[in-house]
Design a protein around this motif. Sequence first.
Motif, PDB file in Angstrom:
ATOM      1  N   ILE A  99      27.083  14.312 -16.890  1.00 25.95           N
ATOM      2  CA  ILE A  99      26.196  13.588 -17.732  1.00 25.95           C
ATOM      3  C   ILE A  99      26.469  13.648 -19.242  1.00 25.95           C
ATOM      4  O   ILE A  99      26.387  15.148 -19.508  1.00 25.95           O
ATOM      5  CB  ILE A  99      24.688  13.535 -17.418  1.00 25.95           C
ATOM      6  CG1 ILE A  99      24.513  13.081 -15.941  1.00 25.95           C
ATOM      7  CG2 ILE A  99      23.980  12.632 -18.190  1.00 25.95           C
ATOM      8  CD1 ILE A  99      23.133  13.054 -15.482  1.00 25.95           C
ATOM      9  N   VAL A 100      26.710  12.877 -19.972  1.00 28.14           N
ATOM     10  CA  VAL A 100      26.813  12.754 -21.438  1.00 28.14           C
ATOM     11  C   VAL A 100      25.615  12.266 -22.081  1.00 28.14           C
ATOM     12  O   VAL A 100      25.306  11.269 -21.747  1.00 28.14           O
ATOM     13  CB  VAL A 100      28.022  11.961 -22.140  1.00 28.14           C
ATOM     14  CG1 VAL A 100      28.161  12.075 -23.554  1.00 28.14           C
ATOM     15  CG2 VAL A 100      29.408  12.531 -21.250  1.00 28.14           C
ATOM     16  N   VAL A 101      24.921  13.121 -22.884  1.00 28.36           N
ATOM     17  CA  VAL A 101      23.658  12.723 -23.451  1.00 28.36           C
ATOM     18  C   VAL A 101      24.255  12.445 -24.969  1.00 28.36           C
ATOM     19  O   VAL A 101      24.906  13.504 -25.874  1.00 28.36           O
ATOM     20  CB  VAL A 101      22.718  13.862 -23.630  1.00 28.36           C
ATOM     21  CG1 VAL A 101      21.417  13.279 -24.505  1.00 28.36           C
ATOM     22  CG2 VAL A 101      22.536  14.221 -22.145  1.00 28.36           C
ATOM     23  N   TYR A 102      23.696  11.398 -25.720  1.00 25.73           N
ATOM     24  CA  TYR A 102      24.150  11.090 -27.031  1.00 25.73           C
ATOM     25  C   TYR A 102      22.954  11.178 -27.885  1.00 25.73           C
ATOM     26  O   TYR A 102      21.998  10.182 -27.654  1.00 25.73           O
ATOM     27  CB  TYR A 102      24.944   9.639 -27.137  1.00 25.73           C
ATOM     28  CG  TYR A 102      25.592   9.267 -28.567  1.00 25.73           C
ATOM     29  CD1 TYR A 102      26.605  10.094 -29.198  1.00 25.73           C
ATOM     30  CD2 TYR A 102      24.847   8.404 -29.219  1.00 25.73           C
ATOM     31  CE1 TYR A 102      27.147   9.676 -30.371  1.00 25.73           C
ATOM     32  CE2 TYR A 102      25.175   8.027 -30.581  1.00 25.73           C
ATOM     33  CZ  TYR A 102      26.225   8.647 -30.974  1.00 25.73           C
ATOM     34  OH  TYR A 102      26.598   8.428 -32.287  1.00 25.73           O
ATOM     35  N   GLY A 103      23.013  11.633 -29.020  1.00 22.76           N
ATOM     36  CA  GLY A 103      22.097  11.640 -29.703  1.00 22.76           C
ATOM     37  C   GLY A 103      21.143  13.090 -30.422  1.00 22.76           C
ATOM     38  O   GLY A 103      21.860  14.171 -29.658  1.00 22.76           O
ATOM     39  N   ASN A 104      20.637  13.363 -31.485  1.00 23.29           N
ATOM     40  CA  ASN A 104      20.328  14.380 -31.797  1.00 23.29           C
ATOM     41  C   ASN A 104      18.673  14.573 -31.748  1.00 23.29           C
ATOM     42  O   ASN A 104      18.069  15.621 -32.287  1.00 23.29           O
ATOM     43  CB  ASN A 104      20.711  14.930 -33.243  1.00 23.29           C
ATOM     44  CG  ASN A 104      20.262  13.919 -34.405  1.00 23.29           C
ATOM     45  OD1 ASN A 104      19.651  12.924 -34.017  1.00 23.29           O
ATOM     46  ND2 ASN A 104      20.034  14.553 -35.568  1.00 23.29           N
ATOM     47  N   SER A 105      18.030  13.660 -31.131  1.00 25.47           N
ATOM     48  CA  SER A 105      16.584  13.613 -31.112  1.00 25.47           C
ATOM     49  C   SER A 105      16.271  14.631 -30.207  1.00 25.47           C
ATOM     50  O   SER A 105      16.741  15.389 -29.541  1.00 25.47           O
ATOM     51  CB  SER A 105      16.107  12.396 -30.654  1.00 25.47           C
ATOM     52  OG  SER A 105      16.447  12.167 -29.213  1.00 25.47           O
ATOM     53  N   SER A 106      14.828  14.858 -30.243  1.00 23.54           N
ATOM     54  CA  SER A 106      14.156  15.664 -29.230  1.00 23.54           C
ATOM     55  C   SER A 106      14.248  15.402 -27.967  1.00 23.54           C
ATOM     56  O   SER A 106      14.433  16.301 -27.029  1.00 23.54           O
ATOM     57  CB  SER A 106      12.576  15.893 -29.579  1.00 23.54           C
ATOM     58  OG  SER A 106      11.990  14.711 -29.544  1.00 23.54           O
ATOM     59  N   SER A 107      14.382  14.012 -27.893  1.00 19.73           N
ATOM     60  CA  SER A 107      14.579  13.403 -26.269  1.00 19.73           C
ATOM     61  C   SER A 107      15.945  13.778 -25.900  1.00 19.73           C
ATOM     62  O   SER A 107      16.189  14.205 -24.487  1.00 19.73           O
ATOM     63  CB  SER A 107      14.556  11.913 -26.318  1.00 19.73           C
ATOM     64  OG  SER A 107      14.614  11.487 -25.141  1.00 19.73           O
ATOM     65  N   ALA A 108      16.900  13.759 -26.748  1.00 20.98           N
ATOM     66  CA  ALA A 108      18.292  14.231 -26.486  1.00 20.98           C
ATOM     67  C   ALA A 108      18.200  15.613 -25.857  1.00 20.98           C
ATOM     68  O   ALA A 108      19.191  15.716 -25.001  1.00 20.98           O
ATOM     69  CB  ALA A 108      19.322  13.856 -27.472  1.00 20.98           C
ATOM     70  N   VAL A 109      17.863  16.690 -26.559  1.00 17.16           N
ATOM     71  CA  VAL A 109      17.921  17.973 -26.486  1.00 17.16           C
ATOM     72  C   VAL A 109      17.192  17.980 -25.014  1.00 17.16           C
ATOM     73  O   VAL A 109      17.726  18.745 -24.097  1.00 17.16           O
ATOM     74  CB  VAL A 109      17.004  18.742 -27.386  1.00 17.16           C
ATOM     75  CG1 VAL A 109      16.859  20.257 -26.778  1.00 17.16           C
ATOM     76  CG2 VAL A 109      17.936  18.703 -28.694  1.00 17.16           C
ATOM     77  N   VAL A 110      15.994  17.446 -24.808  1.00 18.91           N
ATOM     78  CA  VAL A 110      15.168  17.579 -23.462  1.00 18.91           C
ATOM     79  C   VAL A 110      16.191  17.344 -22.336  1.00 18.91           C
ATOM     80  O   VAL A 110      16.236  17.780 -21.223  1.00 18.91           O
ATOM     81  CB  VAL A 110      13.984  17.090 -23.424  1.00 18.91           C
ATOM     82  CG1 VAL A 110      13.400  17.085 -22.210  1.00 18.91           C
ATOM     83  CG2 VAL A 110      13.008  18.078 -24.632  1.00 18.91           C
ATOM     84  N   ALA A 111      16.786  15.957 -22.407  1.00 22.75           N
ATOM     85  CA  ALA A 111      17.562  15.357 -21.515  1.00 22.75           C
ATOM     86  C   ALA A 111      18.735  16.311 -21.215  1.00 22.75           C
ATOM     87  O   ALA A 111      18.763  16.377 -19.936  1.00 22.75           O
ATOM     88  CB  ALA A 111      18.217  14.000 -21.872  1.00 22.75           C
ATOM     89  N   ALA A 112      19.335  16.773 -22.009  1.00 25.75           N
ATOM     90  CA  ALA A 112      20.473  17.542 -21.714  1.00 25.75           C
ATOM     91  C   ALA A 112      20.068  19.108 -21.247  1.00 25.75           C
ATOM     92  O   ALA A 112      20.933  19.316 -20.115  1.00 25.75           O
ATOM     93  CB  ALA A 112      21.441  18.186 -23.336  1.00 25.75           C
ATOM     94  N   VAL A 113      18.788  19.718 -21.540  1.00 19.42           N
ATOM     95  CA  VAL A 113      18.456  20.534 -20.870  1.00 19.42           C
ATOM     96  C   VAL A 113      17.945  20.519 -19.428  1.00 19.42           C
ATOM     97  O   VAL A 113      18.446  21.264 -18.497  1.00 19.42           O
ATOM     98  CB  VAL A 113      17.286  21.163 -21.626  1.00 19.42           C
ATOM     99  CG1 VAL A 113      16.714  22.408 -20.681  1.00 19.42           C
ATOM    100  CG2 VAL A 113      17.481  21.811 -22.910  1.00 19.42           C
ATOM    101  N   GLN A 114      17.486  19.292 -18.913  1.00 13.57           N
ATOM    102  CA  GLN A 114      17.220  19.051 -17.712  1.00 13.57           C
ATOM    103  C   GLN A 114      18.423  18.790 -16.856  1.00 13.57           C
ATOM    104  O   GLN A 114      18.269  19.251 -15.717  1.00 13.57           O
ATOM    105  CB  GLN A 114      16.134  17.904 -17.833  1.00 13.57           C
ATOM    106  CG  GLN A 114      15.868  17.240 -16.409  1.00 13.57           C
ATOM    107  CD  GLN A 114      14.923  18.295 -15.533  1.00 13.57           C
ATOM    108  OE1 GLN A 114      14.003  18.855 -16.278  1.00 13.57           O
ATOM    109  NE2 GLN A 114      15.107  18.646 -14.564  1.00 13.57           N
ATOM    110  N   VAL A 115      19.284  18.180 -17.210  1.00 13.34           N
ATOM    111  CA  VAL A 115      20.574  17.982 -16.531  1.00 13.34           C
ATOM    112  C   VAL A 115      21.137  19.309 -16.218  1.00 13.34           C
ATOM    113  O   VAL A 115      21.459  19.593 -14.976  1.00 13.34           O
ATOM    114  CB  VAL A 115      21.776  17.257 -17.523  1.00 13.34           C
ATOM    115  CG1 VAL A 115      23.121  17.054 -16.921  1.00 13.34           C
ATOM    116  CG2 VAL A 115      21.146  15.704 -17.515  1.00 13.34           C
ATOM    117  N   ALA A 116      21.212  20.386 -17.267  1.00  9.65           N
ATOM    118  CA  ALA A 116      21.821  21.603 -16.748  1.00  9.65           C
ATOM    119  C   ALA A 116      20.972  22.407 -15.894  1.00  9.65           C
ATOM    120  O   ALA A 116      21.566  23.258 -15.177  1.00  9.65           O
ATOM    121  CB  ALA A 116      21.940  22.215 -18.173  1.00  9.65           C
TER     122      ALA A 116
END
Length: 545
Positions: free
Chosen positions: A29-46
């Motif tokens: 999964i590729v997450v695009y953006g630098n928002s708080s939402s982007a960080v949390v989404a990437a963390v959850q995927v991992a």
Amino acid sequence: MRKRSLYLILLLCLEMVAGAKERVYSADIVVYGNSSSAVVAAVQVARMGKKALLVASDACLGGLTASGLGATDINEYRAVGGISREFYRRVYQYYQNPGVWTVMGRETYFDAIRKRVFTGRNTDAQMQWVFEPHVAQSVFREMLLEAGVQVIYGKLDRAKGVIKKGGRIGTIVLTDGTRCNGGMFIDASYEGDLMAGAGVSYIVGREANTVYGESVNGILPNGHVKKSRVKIDPYRIEGDTSSGVLPYVEVGQPGKAGEGDKRLQAYCFRFTLTDVAANRKEITRPEDYRPEWYEYIIRLLQGNPDWTLKNILTITPMPNGKSDVNHADFVGANYGWPEGSYEEREEMKALHRSFTLGLIWCLSHDERVPVNIRKEMSRWGLAKDEYRDNGNFPYQVYVREARRMIGEYVMTEHEVTGVREAPEAVGLATYWFDSHIVSRFVDEKGALRDEGGFWKKQTVYPVAYGSIIPRRKECENLLVPVCLSASHAAYGSIRMEPVYMVLGQSAAIAGVLALERKEAVQELPYALLADSLKQQGQILKWETK
């Protein structure tokens, strides 16, 4: 603090090494953006065992939460779940260390601020909602490193950077040619550039009230500027209509009440000030200072002599003698942001920075400003220990609203007020109806008027899964937790950083499940998604206590 510094150094080293060796990246999964939402989404995927790639536009990981918005907009902490709650708990835990309090003790600070925000003192909370920007950024980076998220920096090639096949995105291409391949994509940017590049329907501006049967969505001629008790002259030379109107003021009401348009609520910087002498950087007159930008404020203060600084700015104390400053809104200067090129956005960002620094200088130096306000404003300066590589000024402009997707389900005023319940909840939103001023105009009596602002109480309510996914015919493997599908009115309530984080995590969970099942995000059984959301700590139904 030493541990977090080591985390930061290691993460940056890993990012530089990866960037130096590769131009093609692949992830589940590729997450695009630098928002708080982007960080949390990437963390959850991992955390779910999938490879996550976070493509951030700049080094300000965490967006507004890590760039000045330290006084979190939250009115019901019990409705915040999952990683969003974890973030605020980590902040709380950081401030449990007496050694991080350099100006005053924790108890003294919270005694002074307890009426403004939740303090996290209750045992069922243990979350802290007001914090220093560098602490938020450190927490975000720590979470990314712990989860093993790969982070690269770059911006989407908006002309030809989204490569689709059969209704699915396969690759995104950045402006430097870097290619990012993925099975699922999450656009968690504030602007929705990836969503737009994928051919997903969206809107910029305000729908007419008639579109969704709403009452506060379209043009809304509210009242006099800043609720002034006196008429404010709108002309460059007071009383001289031939001199032209003040900058960014429109002649005549911008349309009929309730009509739609392309205008946006005002942006600003949520900037950080301090009155601690050892940490205070004096704000000097900007080289491009434009006094005409602040003429209406001067006239406001002259016409309302009992006003204080809090009638102009909202200054919320943060730990260690700092403050989060809000409402330095630059009305009318942001209309071109969502569709503007990167260069045009940078120009608008620079304009907002100049406006902000000039406003502080004006309020502390212009002799027409009442003495009490000048004295109060003069004691503040930029914090030397924040944004060290950016002149101690925030990185991220407050993009309160840009593109909004038109997806499987549109959140409206009716869901926010509880008239209709959104189906298939992926999280709860809690905040009031809140739109800042959209435009400023001269009315038929020759007075300066505000337009577009609203502030109304509402209830805690669910946000629909359908509002973070596109229509299936447009894209099958994209989720959009920030520029979600909502009317302008509903977005005014949903658009808060804790909710962005909640929706980012839910988007990630849905993306992983759909990827594992080899399904379109629109096919994912909601019962399966709901079970997984609950297991990950998300709150889907509001139970009053």
